[in-house]
Design a protein around this motif. Structure first.
Motif, mmCIF file in Angstrom:
data_model
loop_
_atom_site.group_PDB
_atom_site.id
_atom_site.type_symbol
_atom_site.label_atom_id
_atom_site.label_comp_id
_atom_site.label_asym_id
_atom_site.label_seq_id
_atom_site.Cartn_x
_atom_site.Cartn_y
_atom_site.Cartn_z
ATOM 1 N N ASP A 166 0.861 -1.186 0.000
ATOM 2 C CA ASP A 166 0.000 0.000 0.000
ATOM 3 C C ASP A 166 0.897 1.234 0.000
ATOM 4 O OD1 ASP A 166 -3.117 0.615 0.909
ATOM 5 O OD2 ASP A 166 -1.687 2.186 1.498
ATOM 6 N N LEU A 167 0.513 2.247 -0.813
ATOM 7 C CA LEU A 167 1.312 3.477 -0.859
ATOM 8 C C LEU A 167 1.028 4.272 0.420
ATOM 9 C CD1 LEU A 167 1.131 2.640 -3.966
ATOM 10 C CD2 LEU A 167 1.600 5.055 -4.413
ATOM 11 N N HIS A 213 0.435 7.270 2.837
ATOM 12 C CA HIS A 213 -0.154 8.623 2.790
ATOM 13 C C HIS A 213 -0.482 9.067 1.368
ATOM 14 C CE1 HIS A 213 0.687 8.979 7.023
ATOM 15 N NE2 HIS A 213 2.019 8.868 6.845
ATOM 16 N N PHE A 214 -1.109 8.198 0.650
ATOM 17 C CA PHE A 214 -1.408 8.520 -0.747
ATOM 18 C C PHE A 214 -2.463 9.614 -0.882
ATOM 19 C CE2 PHE A 214 -3.347 7.546 -4.954
ATOM 20 C CZ PHE A 214 -2.219 7.852 -5.710
ATOM 21 N N LYS A 215 -3.291 9.684 0.136
ATOM 22 C CA LYS A 215 -4.336 10.719 0.133
ATOM 23 C C LYS A 215 -3.692 12.109 -0.030
ATOM 24 C CE LYS A 215 -8.464 12.011 2.839
ATOM 25 N NZ LYS A 215 -8.252 13.414 2.698
ATOM 26 N N ASN A 245 -2.878 13.052 -3.585
ATOM 27 C CA ASN A 245 -4.072 13.561 -4.284
ATOM 28 C C ASN A 245 -4.417 14.967 -3.828
ATOM 29 O OD1 ASN A 245 -4.817 11.584 -6.070
ATOM 30 N ND2 ASN A 245 -5.897 10.375 -4.512
ATOM 31 N N HIS A 272 -5.477 14.868 -8.491
ATOM 32 C CA HIS A 272 -5.818 13.476 -8.820
ATOM 33 C C HIS A 272 -4.993 12.944 -10.001
ATOM 34 C CE1 HIS A 272 -8.769 10.411 -7.695
ATOM 35 N NE2 HIS A 272 -8.743 10.021 -8.977
ATOM 36 N N ASP A 326 -2.820 9.672 -10.212
ATOM 37 C CA ASP A 326 -2.898 8.607 -11.230
ATOM 38 C C ASP A 326 -1.523 8.298 -11.810
ATOM 39 O OD1 ASP A 326 -5.562 8.384 -10.883
ATOM 40 O OD2 ASP A 326 -6.161 9.317 -12.789
ATOM 41 N N ARG A 361 -3.853 -5.132 -8.907
ATOM 42 C CA ARG A 361 -4.313 -3.964 -8.139
ATOM 43 C C ARG A 361 -5.625 -4.377 -7.471
ATOM 44 N NH1 ARG A 361 -6.327 1.822 -10.551
ATOM 45 N NH2 ARG A 361 -6.354 2.964 -8.572
ATOM 46 N N GLY A 400 -7.917 0.968 -5.173
ATOM 47 C CA GLY A 400 -7.273 2.220 -4.784
ATOM 48 C C GLY A 400 -5.770 2.181 -4.999
ATOM 49 N N GLU A 401 -5.036 2.394 -3.868
ATOM 50 C CA GLU A 401 -3.568 2.368 -3.961
ATOM 51 C C GLU A 401 -3.022 1.127 -3.298
ATOM 52 O OE1 GLU A 401 -5.040 3.005 -1.311
ATOM 53 O OE2 GLU A 401 -3.680 3.813 0.192
ATOM 54 N N LYS A 416 2.124 -0.478 8.595
ATOM 55 C CA LYS A 416 1.576 0.875 8.622
ATOM 56 C C LYS A 416 1.598 1.442 10.033
ATOM 57 C CE LYS A 416 -0.250 1.595 4.371
ATOM 58 N NZ LYS A 416 -0.012 2.759 3.550
ATOM 59 N N ARG A 418 5.208 2.849 8.857
ATOM 60 C CA ARG A 418 5.174 2.825 7.366
ATOM 61 C C ARG A 418 6.575 2.655 6.761
ATOM 62 N NH1 ARG A 418 1.039 6.102 9.015
ATOM 63 N NH2 ARG A 418 -0.992 5.682 8.094
HETATM 64 N N1 GTP Z 1 -5.474 9.523 -7.954
HETATM 65 C C1 GTP Z 1 -6.101 8.450 -7.534
HETATM 66 N N2 GTP Z 1 -6.363 8.299 -6.219
HETATM 67 C C2 GTP Z 1 -6.982 7.203 -5.789
HETATM 68 C C3 GTP Z 1 -7.367 6.201 -6.647
HETATM 69 N N3 GTP Z 1 -7.943 5.206 -5.908
HETATM 70 C C4 GTP Z 1 -7.924 5.617 -4.642
HETATM 71 N N4 GTP Z 1 -7.347 6.800 -4.538
HETATM 72 C C5 GTP Z 1 -7.083 7.571 -3.392
HETATM 73 O O1 GTP Z 1 -6.222 6.962 -2.490
HETATM 74 C C6 GTP Z 1 -6.438 7.504 -1.205
HETATM 75 C C7 GTP Z 1 -6.351 6.453 -0.150
HETATM 76 O O2 GTP Z 1 -6.268 7.068 1.073
HETATM 77 P P1 GTP Z 1 -6.327 6.332 2.423
HETATM 78 O O3 GTP Z 1 -7.049 5.024 2.242
HETATM 79 O O4 GTP Z 1 -6.917 7.274 3.418
HETATM 80 O O5 GTP Z 1 -4.890 6.002 2.858
HETATM 81 P P2 GTP Z 1 -3.541 6.809 2.712
HETATM 82 O O6 GTP Z 1 -3.775 8.248 2.550
HETATM 83 O O7 GTP Z 1 -2.745 6.191 1.598
HETATM 84 O O8 GTP Z 1 -2.904 6.522 4.081
HETATM 85 P P3 GTP Z 1 -2.280 5.158 4.519
HETATM 86 O O9 GTP Z 1 -2.763 4.113 3.617
HETATM 87 O O10 GTP Z 1 -2.808 4.996 5.908
HETATM 88 O O11 GTP Z 1 -0.830 5.379 4.495
HETATM 89 C C8 GTP Z 1 -7.783 8.172 -1.259
HETATM 90 O O12 GTP Z 1 -7.603 9.572 -1.217
HETATM 91 C C9 GTP Z 1 -8.364 7.783 -2.597
HETATM 92 O O13 GTP Z 1 -9.143 8.813 -3.175
HETATM 93 C C10 GTP Z 1 -7.087 6.356 -8.038
HETATM 94 O O14 GTP Z 1 -7.394 5.525 -8.869
HETATM 95 N N5 GTP Z 1 -6.456 7.476 -8.407
#
Ligand code: GTP
Length: 435
Positions: free
Chosen positions: A303-304, A306-308, A311, A316, A320, A342, A345-346, A415, A419
């Protein structure tokens, strides 16, 4: 410009024409020969057979003439001699000897001799007893008779030779007729055999052409359809006929549609790696395989971190792009026999086959470090890190779901413990390297 091809009906028309033409030729040849044979038989009946009979009759008559001559030349009964001389005259002048002037002459000469012999014999036998010079006359008549008898003996030889010649000629005529009939029969037989051979040859040619231009392409197309159904490769030869070209074209289009459908059904459109459903299917198959072969199998959940934020801070589109580059870099690191999916999400999963626990851990570490390093160097996306949880197959009761759940727990630990880490599942952690 579309290629111009013939239609199959043209091929069939040509083949039918060929078969009909050859059959017609053969039938015509046999009919002509049969007709010739019938004509020959008719000719034999009308010309040769009467001629043979004429020869046979002439030979018999010559023999009769010889007997008559003998009766006249050496007989003592005047009435009988007279009757035979008359019969010889009738025989000598009948038309049965007309076919050969030489025989005709010999027969008439024979009659003249018989006539002379009859007269001489008559004079001899009828000489009056009171004749003044009887002894002298008898002697003269006897001499004359002897000369004529000698001549008759010589002429009989001539007649005998002629008789032999007539019989030889008749036999020759007979064998000549037979030979002609036999020759014609042989010719009919040969023409018949050539005809049958030609016909068989034409049928073989027709069958070969049909096989080459019709049966084989259709069989190839059907094999191609089966190959498409089972996702295998196929090859179609260039079509010679319009309909086959249409079938081949349809097969190619079906194949590319099926490929597209398969791609859509199995891959994730953003990253190009396997989607969750197909990844689970592959994982099920590989797990069964690993169980039956007692081979190692490991699952990585990634899992990536802090991917949120990516974005939120970069948008966005950058998110991507980050996901795309991330999967591309992982693919470059994965050895043969490993699958990347996949899950949503991430979140990604990696299935590793033929890897022992240490290799699995090393690969996970390598992915973690490489992604961090490469994203740091990439200007189009922000730097990111990943957390990875590992679980390996330990028991035959392990399922894909149970392994995923255990790997997910290990990921959660990664995590929650800060992380950017690789955590090995609890079942394997006390014996790292795992399994
Ligand atoms: N750009 C983009 N964002 C995506 C996609 N699928 C999911 N996301 C984003 O990925 C984010 C996942 O966030 P979280 O599940 O809160 O986790 P995180 O921010 O990665 O934090 P941790 O996993 O706890 O490290 C969300 O903001 C989703 O909107 C996608 O296909 N494209």
């Amino acid at each position: 410009m579309p290629e111009r091809r013939l239609k199959i009906k043209h091929l069939l028309n040509r083949l039918s024409l060929l078969v009909v033409a050859v059959t017609g030729l053969i039938v015509a040849a046999i009919l002509l020969l049969s007709n010739y044979s019938a004509q020959l038989a008719q000719k034999s009946e009308q010309e040769l057979l009467p001629s043979i009979h004429e020869h046979q009759r002439a030979a018999l008559n010559l023999e009769r003439l010889e007997r008559m001559g003998d009766l006249v030349a050496y007989g003592a009964d005047l009435a009988l001699m007279r009757r035979n001389a008359l019969a010889a005259q009738v025989l000598a002048y009948q038309p049965s000897f007309n076919f050969d002037p030489k025989i005709q002459k010999a027969v008439r000469d024979a009659y003249e001799l018989i006539k002379a012999l009859r007269i001489a014999r008559q004079q001899y036998l009828k000489l009056p007893a009171d004749h003044s010079d009887r002894d002298q006359q008898l002697k003269l008549l006897q001499q004359k008779e002897q000369v004529l008898q000698t001549q008759w003996g010589e002429h009989k030889q001539v007649l005998f030779e002629l008789q032999n010649r007539i019989i030889t000629d008749a036999t020759a005529l007979q064998s000549q007729t037979l030979q002609k009939i036999t020759q014609t029969s042989s010719r009919i037989l040969i023409v018949g055999m050539i005809g049958v051979t030609l016909f068989v040859f034409v049928l073989i040619v027709a069958a070969t052409l049909l096989r080459r231009h019709l049966v084989t392409p259709v069989t190839d197309a059907s094999r191609a359809l089966l190959a498409i159904e089972s996702g295998k490769k196929y090859q179609l030869r260039a079509a010679d006929y319009d309909e086959i070209a249409t079938i081949n074209h349809a097969v190619d289009r079906l194949s590319s549609t099926m490929k597209k459908l398969h791609e859509m059904a199995t891959t994730d459109s953003l990253t190009g790696c396997y989607n969750r459903r197909y990844f689970m299917e592959l994982a099920e198959e590989e797990l069964i395989n690993a169980h039956s072969k007692q081979a190692p199998l490991a699952l990585l959940m990634m899992d990536l971190d802090h991917f949120k934020r990516v974005n939120d801070e970069y948008g966005h589109a950058t998110g991507d792009e980050t996901l795309k580059l991330c999967t591309q870099w992982i693919r470059d690191l994965l050895p043969e026999g490993c699958f990347l999916g996949r899950l949503g999400g991430e979140e990604f999963a990696i299935l590793l086959t033929q890897h022992n626990s240490l290799d699995t851990f090393k690969l996970a570490e390598c992915i973690r470090v490489c992604l961090s390093e490469q994203s740091a160097q990439q200007t189009s996306i922000p730097h990111f890190t990943v957390s990875i949880g590992i679980e390996s197959k330990c028991y035959v009761t392990d399922t894909v779901d149970s392994l995923l759940s255990l790997a997910d727990k290990a990921l959660y630990q990664a995590k929650s413990s800060g992380r950017n880490k690789v955590v090995v599942g609890q079942r394997n952690s006390n014996t790292l390297p795992v399994n």
